[in-house]
Scaffold this active site. Structure first.
Site: not given
Ligand SMILES: [Zn+2]
Length: 112
Positions: A30, A87, A100, A102
């Site tokens: 990230d 999310n 995506h 995390h």
């Protein structure tokens, strides 16, 4: 998809610190890490969020978790612990509308 920053990373149009890649998925660090280890694992297929997944994507989603497991070992957080999260939508703070996963670790995470 045009104008999707993650599709551009997949197409190597913009650089990223890639830690894993195969035919279906790619993982990279990230750019704004919130933990010492913060990697995003994404499918190469443009899917906006979990809301857009279907049964045909079962294998793809499973792959993302197995890739996360491998990266957790490589990044030395497999034993100390890490968090995996998707999310979904604005209340969850999803800012890039390309699915995506995390992977966050490397320090004690707040319980949430
Ligand atoms: Zn995309």
């Amino acid at each position: 998809m045009k104008n999707c920053i993650f599709c551009k990373i997949i197409n190597k149009e913009i650089p990223a610190n890639i830690v894993y890649e195969d035919a279906q998925a790619i993982a990279f660090k990230d750019v704004n890490p919130v933990t010492p280890v913060h990697v995003l694992i994404i499918p190469k297929k443009h899917v906006p969020s979990v809301n857009y997944l279907g049964f045909k994507d079962k294998e793809l989603i499973g792959d993302l978790f197995l890739i996360a497991q491998k990266i957790a070992k490589e990044q030395k957080v497999a034993e100390s612990g890490y968090r995996l999260s998707f999310n979904v939508g604005k209340d969850a703070g999803q800012t890039i509308h390309h699915l995506h996963l995390h992977l966050m670790g490397g320090e004690k995470l707040p319980f949430a």
